[in-house]
Design an enzyme around this catalytic site. Structure first.
Site, PDB file in Angstrom:
ATOM      1  N   GLU A 108      10.338   1.283  10.037  1.00 41.21           N
ATOM      2  CA  GLU A 108      11.335   2.327   9.742  1.00 41.21           C
ATOM      3  C   GLU A 108      10.610   3.652   9.917  1.00 41.21           C
ATOM      4  O   GLU A 108       9.737   3.994   9.119  1.00 41.21           O
ATOM      5  CB  GLU A 108      11.796   2.211   8.280  1.00 41.21           C
ATOM      6  CG  GLU A 108      12.497   0.921   7.944  1.00 41.21           C
ATOM      7  CD  GLU A 108      13.966   0.929   8.339  1.00 41.21           C
ATOM      8  OE1 GLU A 108      14.407   1.909   8.968  1.00 41.21           O
ATOM      9  OE2 GLU A 108      14.647  -0.050   8.023  1.00 41.21           O
TER      10      GLU A 108
ATOM     11  N   LYS B 258       0.848  -1.193   0.000  1.00 41.11           N
ATOM     12  CA  LYS B 258       0.000   0.000   0.000  1.00 41.11           C
ATOM     13  C   LYS B 258       0.881   1.240   0.000  1.00 41.11           C
ATOM     14  O   LYS B 258       1.468   1.602   1.009  1.00 41.11           O
ATOM     15  CB  LYS B 258      -0.918   0.053   1.222  1.00 41.11           C
ATOM     16  CG  LYS B 258      -1.985   1.129   1.022  1.00 41.11           C
ATOM     17  CD  LYS B 258      -2.599   1.638   2.299  1.00 41.11           C
ATOM     18  CE  LYS B 258      -1.900   2.804   2.900  1.00 41.11           C
ATOM     19  NZ  LYS B 258      -1.886   4.055   2.095  1.00 41.11           N
TER      20      LYS B 258
ATOM     21  N   CYS C  18      13.611  10.911   6.013  1.00 38.94           N
ATOM     22  CA  CYS C  18      13.520  10.520   7.419  1.00 38.94           C
ATOM     23  C   CYS C  18      14.817  10.770   8.176  1.00 38.94           C
ATOM     24  O   CYS C  18      14.798  11.105   9.348  1.00 38.94           O
ATOM     25  CB  CYS C  18      13.147   9.050   7.490  1.00 38.94           C
ATOM     26  SG  CYS C  18      14.185   8.053   6.424  1.00 38.94           S
TER      27      CYS C  18
ATOM     28  N   GLU D  76      10.182  16.248  14.568  1.00 40.21           N
ATOM     29  CA  GLU D  76      10.442  16.053  13.147  1.00 40.21           C
ATOM     30  C   GLU D  76       9.557  17.005  12.343  1.00 40.21           C
ATOM     31  O   GLU D  76       8.341  16.977  12.469  1.00 40.21           O
ATOM     32  CB  GLU D  76      10.141  14.608  12.750  1.00 40.21           C
ATOM     33  CG  GLU D  76      10.431  14.339  11.298  1.00 40.21           C
ATOM     34  CD  GLU D  76      10.186  12.887  10.898  1.00 40.21           C
ATOM     35  OE1 GLU D  76       9.084  12.374  11.148  1.00 40.21           O
ATOM     36  OE2 GLU D  76      11.116  12.274  10.333  1.00 40.21           O
TER      37      GLU D  76
HETATM   38  P1  NAP Z   1       2.513   8.233   7.733  1.00 44.34           P
HETATM   39  O1  NAP Z   1       1.489   9.270   7.888  1.00 44.34           O
HETATM   40  O2  NAP Z   1       2.935   7.449   8.910  1.00 44.34           O
HETATM   41  O3  NAP Z   1       1.983   7.265   6.595  1.00 44.34           O
HETATM   42  C1  NAP Z   1       2.735   6.151   6.158  1.00 44.34           C
HETATM   43  C2  NAP Z   1       1.797   5.135   5.558  1.00 44.34           C
HETATM   44  O4  NAP Z   1       0.931   4.604   6.562  1.00 44.34           O
HETATM   45  C3  NAP Z   1       0.897   5.689   4.479  1.00 44.34           C
HETATM   46  O5  NAP Z   1       0.747   4.729   3.467  1.00 44.34           O
HETATM   47  C4  NAP Z   1      -0.397   5.906   5.233  1.00 44.34           C
HETATM   48  O6  NAP Z   1      -1.516   5.923   4.412  1.00 44.34           O
HETATM   49  C5  NAP Z   1      -0.413   4.698   6.135  1.00 44.34           C
HETATM   50  N1  NAP Z   1      -1.278   4.807   7.313  1.00 44.34           N
HETATM   51  C6  NAP Z   1      -1.820   5.918   7.876  1.00 44.34           C
HETATM   52  N2  NAP Z   1      -2.546   5.585   8.971  1.00 44.34           N
HETATM   53  C7  NAP Z   1      -2.459   4.243   9.107  1.00 44.34           C
HETATM   54  C8  NAP Z   1      -2.964   3.299  10.046  1.00 44.34           C
HETATM   55  N3  NAP Z   1      -3.708   3.661  11.101  1.00 44.34           N
HETATM   56  N4  NAP Z   1      -2.657   1.995   9.877  1.00 44.34           N
HETATM   57  C9  NAP Z   1      -1.880   1.604   8.852  1.00 44.34           C
HETATM   58  N5  NAP Z   1      -1.386   2.438   7.929  1.00 44.34           N
HETATM   59  C10 NAP Z   1      -1.662   3.749   8.045  1.00 44.34           C
HETATM   60  O7  NAP Z   1       3.849   8.846   7.140  1.00 44.34           O
HETATM   61  P2  NAP Z   1       3.991   9.874   5.946  1.00 44.34           P
HETATM   62  O8  NAP Z   1       3.455  11.184   6.382  1.00 44.34           O
HETATM   63  O9  NAP Z   1       3.470   9.250   4.690  1.00 44.34           O
HETATM   64  O10 NAP Z   1       5.576   9.914   5.791  1.00 44.34           O
HETATM   65  C11 NAP Z   1       6.400  10.695   6.584  1.00 44.34           C
HETATM   66  C12 NAP Z   1       6.983   9.890   7.734  1.00 44.34           C
HETATM   67  O11 NAP Z   1       7.657   8.735   7.251  1.00 44.34           O
HETATM   68  C13 NAP Z   1       8.019  10.664   8.479  1.00 44.34           C
HETATM   69  O12 NAP Z   1       7.839  10.503   9.856  1.00 44.34           O
HETATM   70  C14 NAP Z   1       9.325  10.024   8.052  1.00 44.34           C
HETATM   71  O13 NAP Z   1      10.362  10.173   8.965  1.00 44.34           O
HETATM   72  C15 NAP Z   1       8.932   8.622   7.862  1.00 44.34           C
HETATM   73  N6  NAP Z   1       9.885   7.933   6.985  1.00 44.34           N
HETATM   74  C16 NAP Z   1      10.760   7.040   7.522  1.00 44.34           C
HETATM   75  C17 NAP Z   1      11.691   6.400   6.724  1.00 44.34           C
HETATM   76  C18 NAP Z   1      12.682   5.424   7.291  1.00 44.34           C
HETATM   77  O14 NAP Z   1      13.254   4.655   6.544  1.00 44.34           O
HETATM   78  N7  NAP Z   1      12.912   5.393   8.582  1.00 44.34           N
HETATM   79  C19 NAP Z   1      11.715   6.643   5.352  1.00 44.34           C
HETATM   80  C20 NAP Z   1      10.805   7.557   4.832  1.00 44.34           C
HETATM   81  C21 NAP Z   1       9.886   8.184   5.668  1.00 44.34           C
HETATM   82  P3  NAP Z   1      -2.009   7.285   3.735  1.00 44.34           P
HETATM   83  O15 NAP Z   1      -0.809   8.160   3.480  1.00 44.34           O
HETATM   84  O16 NAP Z   1      -2.609   6.866   2.493  1.00 44.34           O
HETATM   85  O17 NAP Z   1      -2.934   7.889   4.723  1.00 44.34           O
END
Ligand code: NAP
Ligand code: MG
Length: 501
Positions: free
Chosen positions: A265, A191, A299, A400
């Protein structure tokens, strides 16, 4: 700008038709018939309608992946066969890379110069995991039990994987989940994030073209409810999640009911430490791009910039001067270095932090606001910002931001900077800039982070493990350890029947 992004260079994938899910090798609409729009953050205008997966579609996708794992031809794919399809996929990725890079640029705003420069990394990842597909092995183990019992271990695929990804590197993140899962012999439901689903959907098509059987790779775009349905689904054996710490915690809780394997991650607030003896001509652009690359939406961005006091003022002034030279603009222009933020929501989040920083007394030496002039006013552009006069307790130094914002702070001693570097709930990345290898090693050992870059930042390689300490998550991606996330270990006890004469 309109002419560049919307007409001249339109990827064939954007044919005006709704982009459907890929389940069991077929393009399918959502059971509910629902679609959502994915937006071009450069213009604020829709790019495509995308089928919106709900729980019923997740059931279908998981059933397809389950069948493909339990009964399908995939089971009979030898390591050689899995390697062959991954290598074929690498070739297809190479052939179609321009289109995929363009889709990412249009969907999430990463400059085309950066998205296209990831060709080598994408191909390298697929070839690396292809190699690992034929390098899996268990052990033979001497046991101390009575009788003539031989013990060995088998490495077996963990089963059906749910991969849930963020939007900040849609193509690369999709490859990073699909490749190791397939190398291990798993099947997968991916997804992508709702903000940038296009390149992962296109990659799913290439998987089929590469000869990966239907149902082995399923791509379902949707919102958080689709992710949540995967996280608690009894048909899923393992979740590989990349995203925010908050959602990661939801997923871990949701996975408990069926005891899934989980790797997470998550976010970061990484320290980047510059000593006075560093090569400042390298460290200035290094410190700037450790945050401004991808407009800060990485990230492991080095957002807490600790600078040794005696060079602090000069150094931050140079980073600010460098920031002002960066070309912020239409990401489809090959000369652009910084594109927009991914969404209006992300823009709001980042500008809120800019306001909080200023209210707390931090001083913006460059940037500090949304860009509201000319064509860029239509998109979600923020000028690259370096804040000075920051202290460790301000929200811009603790939380962050996920935008092009550096919080700079002076330090005096090695022990102090290690302590302050570690004074965060996160532990993803860190940078150290120095010519003194003693200090480089002290800091590298002292920081509780999954990666430390010395005199460089953000270098990644398929062979080198990446992941978090503390609230930045657990599990490692890349490197041989990555395969452990997708494998079970089975111990086999083989007793020799007695010799009866
Ligand atoms: P996010 O809001 O956590 O969303 C990540 C994914 O989870 C999306 O596909 C989102 O769907 C889905 N999601 C949302 N609520 C959920 C739930 N209750 N259960 C299961 N899945 C759910 O993160 P983001 O805003 O897309 O990305 C930014 C974050 O990612 C930052 O905190 C960044 O640090 C982190 N990140 C970490 C790494 C690493 O390798 N450590 C790499 C890249 C990014 P929808 O978006 O469709 O709502
Ligand atoms: Mg988009």
């Amino acid at each position: 700008m309109g002419s560049l992004t919307e007409q001249a260079l339109k990827p064939a994938f954007l044919d005006g038709k709704p982009k459907l899910m890929l389940i069991d090798g077929k393009h399918v609409a959502a059971e509910s018939g629902k679609t959502f729009q994915t937006i071009n953050p450069t213009t604020g205008k829709p790019l495509a309608d995308v089928a919106q997966a709900g729980p019923a579609d997740i059931d279908k996708a998981v059933a397809a992946a389950r069948r493909a794992f339990d009964e399908g031809p995939w089971r009979k794919f030898s390591p050689f066969d899995r390697q062959a399809v991954l290598l074929k996929l690498a070739d297809l990725l190479d052939r179609h890379f321009d289109e995929l890079a363009m889709l990412d640029t249009m969907d999430m705003g990463g400059p085309i110069a950066s998205t296209s420069a990831r060709r080598r990394r994408g191909i390298a990842m697929l070839r690396f995991y292809a190699g690992l597909a034929t390098s899996l092995h268990g052990q033979t183990i001497d046991n101390s039990q009575a009788g003539d019992i031989f013990t060995y271990t088998l490495r077996e695929p963990v089963g059906v994987v749910a991969a849930i990804n963020p939007w900040n590197g849609p193509l690369g993140l999709a490859i990073w989940k699909i490749a190791p899962a397939l190398a291990a012999g798993c099947t997968i439901v991916l997804k992508p994030a709702e903000q940038a689903p296009l390149s992962p959907l296109r990659l799913g098509e290439l998987c089929l073209e590469a000869g990966i059987p239907p149902g082995v790779v399923n791509i379902v775009a949707g919102f958080g409810d689709a992710g949540a349905a995967l996280a608690s689904h009894p048909g899923i054996d393992k979740i590989a999640f990349t995203g925010s710490t908050e959602v990661g915690q939801h997923i871990i809780r949701a996975s408990a009911g069926t005891m899934k394997r989980v790797s997470v991650e998550l976010g970061g607030k990484s320290p980047n430490i510059v000593f006075a003896d560093a090569d400042l001509d390298e460290a200035v652009p290094g410190a700037a791009m450790a945050v401004f690359a991808n407009s800060g939406q990485i990230c492991s961005a080095g957002t807490r910039l600790f600078v040794e006091r005696k060079i602090h003022d000069e150094f931050v002034a140079r980073v600010a001067a460098y920031a002002k030279t960066l070309r912020v603009g239409n990401p489809m222009d090959p000369n652009t270095q910084l594109g927009p933020l991914v969404s209006g929501e992300q823009l709001e989040r980042v500008t809120d932090y800019l306001a909080k920083g200023k209210a707390d007394g931090a001083r913006a030496l460059s940037g500090g606001s949304r860009i509201t002039e000319g064509e860029l006013a239509a998109g979600y552009f923020v000028a690259p910002t370096i804040f000075a006069d920051v202290n460790d307790s301000m929200s811009i130094a603790r939380e962050e931001i996920f935008g092009p914002v550096i919080s700079a702070m002076p330090f005096d001693t090695v022990d102090e900077v290690i302590r302050r570097g570690n004074a965060t709930e996160y532990g993803l990345g860190a940078g150290v800039w120095t010519r003194d290898m003693g200090n480089a090693q002290r800091v590298s050992r002292g920081l509780r982070t999954g990666t430390v870059w010395v005199n460089c930042y953000q270098v990644m390689d398929a062979a080198v493990p990446f992941g978090g300490y503390k609230m930045s998550g657990y599990g490692r991606e890349s490197g041989t350890e990555h395969m452990d996330e997708y494998l079970q270990t089975k111990a086999v006890w083989l007793k020799n029947p007695p010799i009866r004469l």
